[in-house]
Write an enzyme that holds these catalytic residues in place. Structure first.
Site, mmCIF file in Angstrom:
data_model
loop_
_atom_site.group_PDB
_atom_site.id
_atom_site.type_symbol
_atom_site.label_atom_id
_atom_site.label_comp_id
_atom_site.label_asym_id
_atom_site.label_seq_id
_atom_site.Cartn_x
_atom_site.Cartn_y
_atom_site.Cartn_z
ATOM 1 N N HIS A 223 0.839 -1.199 0.000
ATOM 2 C CA HIS A 223 0.000 0.000 0.000
ATOM 3 C C HIS A 223 0.875 1.252 0.000
ATOM 4 O O HIS A 223 0.512 2.285 -0.559
ATOM 5 C CB HIS A 223 -0.892 0.050 1.247
ATOM 6 C CG HIS A 223 -1.952 -0.992 1.281
ATOM 7 N ND1 HIS A 223 -1.728 -2.281 1.720
ATOM 8 C CD2 HIS A 223 -3.265 -0.941 0.940
ATOM 9 C CE1 HIS A 223 -2.851 -2.970 1.651
ATOM 10 N NE2 HIS A 223 -3.799 -2.186 1.173
ATOM 11 N N ASP A 292 -5.078 -5.957 -7.551
ATOM 12 C CA ASP A 292 -5.159 -5.213 -6.303
ATOM 13 C C ASP A 292 -5.250 -3.738 -6.688
ATOM 14 O O ASP A 292 -5.062 -3.358 -7.848
ATOM 15 C CB ASP A 292 -3.941 -5.504 -5.419
ATOM 16 C CG ASP A 292 -4.251 -5.315 -3.932
ATOM 17 O OD1 ASP A 292 -5.282 -4.705 -3.600
ATOM 18 O OD2 ASP A 292 -3.443 -5.773 -3.090
#
Length: 369
Positions: A223, A292
């Site tokens: 992330h 993702d």
């Protein structure tokens, strides 16, 4: 109910229709652009960051115009069960009768990763690690059926879970430390991930096993930035994915943004034909692959958007997930469609690969509400 179904007949019909259309309208090019626009729209999933009336109206317009085929929602979208059910249903209605159902996705693993949380009127669920440690497989199924039924009642039809990552490194900041792995043992992980998938199948929700090819050995959080597993990842991390696919328990798969120079010295898995080739060719997987979140630092900070999108589609991804979580970009659907159209026109992406993605998406959506 099984979601993992090969769709050769559908693909044959689509390809035949495409070439009839192309032949009929080849002089103007209108049919190609229209078909490509429809197919590309189904490949785009966005988050709804702007929850103002204007922001929601824009998303509904994009849905109605076929520019996006799915949404992924987060805690800030959710107030209580009644509100989120109404919100999801309103978004689905925007697609219109006769259109494929809208993907309405959520990340609902249990433990530290829950968007439907107790303080907003939903159940509390054990983490993957706690589930494998404390519950029998039968008890895990009951827990996950309750979770899935609750999510379905809230209007969701896709759950970006379970995590099939092995707990290779308990100190991994995004997997091990958060209890997001069932086990370091592939057999145990498959048993519990399988119960998760079966419970969601029964509730009418498509689960998505993640994060291919395995995130459990990563020592950083994708992330936040570049995540290199070259020196920590091993082939055993593929085993849960392989076994779940063999058992027909992979309704969809979500990629990881991990980088492994031993497999691909240039691109992380989401953008890598070599990585996703393992999934498509070696494992024979023909279901939907979700990326993702393409806003995550591992790709956003290291590659321009055009390269990210083109490489992901070339690699074999079917749905491009763009959360709008880190910042809001309401123009992403238009940007993504233009990038794909340009890549098709100049030969970097084949129209056949777009047709195959479209067929996979329609086949998965056929069982959803």
């Amino acid at each position: 109910m099984m979601f993992f179904v090969r769709s050769s007949i559908i693909r044959h019909m689509m390809i035949k229709a495409f070439f009839v259309c192309l032949f009929t309208f080849s002089l103007s090019g209108m049919c190609l652009s229209a078909d490509l626009s429809v197919m590309t729209g189904q490949m785009i999933m966005i988050g709804v960051k702007d929850t103002s009336p204007e922001g929601i109206s824009l998303v509904k317009t994009q849905i109605a115009e076929g520019k996006i085929g799915g949404v992924v929602l987060y805690k800030y979208n959710i107030e209580n069960p009644r509100q989120i059910r109404r919100f999801n249903n309103d978004l689905k209605k925007a697609a219109g009768n006769g259109s494929p159902v809208l993907f309405t996705a959520v990340d609902q693993e249990g433990g530290r990763v829950q968007r439907l949380v107790p303080e907003k009127g939903f159940g509390r669920y054990l983490s993957h690690q706690e589930t494998a440690a404390k519950l029998t497989p039968e008890q895990a199924f009951e827990q996950y059926f309750k979770m899935a039924s609750e999510a379905a009642a809230a209007g969701f039809n896709v759950n970006f879970a379970p995590s099939a990552d092995l707990n290779v490194n308990p100190d991994s900041p995004i997997i091990g430390r958060l209890g997001r792995s069932f086990s370091a043992d592939a057999g145990t992980a498959v048993v519990y991930a399988g119960e998760f998938v079966k419970a969601h199948n029964k509730a009418g929700i498509a689960a998505s096993i993640k994060h291919f090819p395995g995130h459990g050995s990563a020592m950083s959080d994708s992330h936040l930035g570049f995540t290199d597993v070259t020196d920590t990842w091993t082939e055993k991390e593929l085993e849960p994915f392989r076994l779940l696919i063999e058992k027909g328990l992979a309704p969809s798969v979500m990629t990881a943004h991990v980088f492994n120079a031993k497999i691909d010295p240039v691109y992380p898995a989401t953008m890598s034909e070599k990585h996703l080739g393992i999934l498509r060719e070696r494992m024979g997987y023909d279901g939907v692959i979700f990326t993702d979140d393409l806003q995550m630092g591992a790709v956003r900070d290291n590659f321009p958007l055009e390269e990210v999108i083109v490489r992901a589609v070339q690699a074999g991804a079917d749905v491009l997930v763009y959360s709008n979580f880190f910042f809001n970009d309401p123009d992403f659907p238009h940007k993504a469609a233009d990038i794909i159209k340009k890549a098709v026109e100049d030969g970097r992406i084949s129209i056949g690969s777009i047709e195959r993605s479209y067929a996979r998406i329609l086949e998965l959506k056929r069982n959803l509400r």
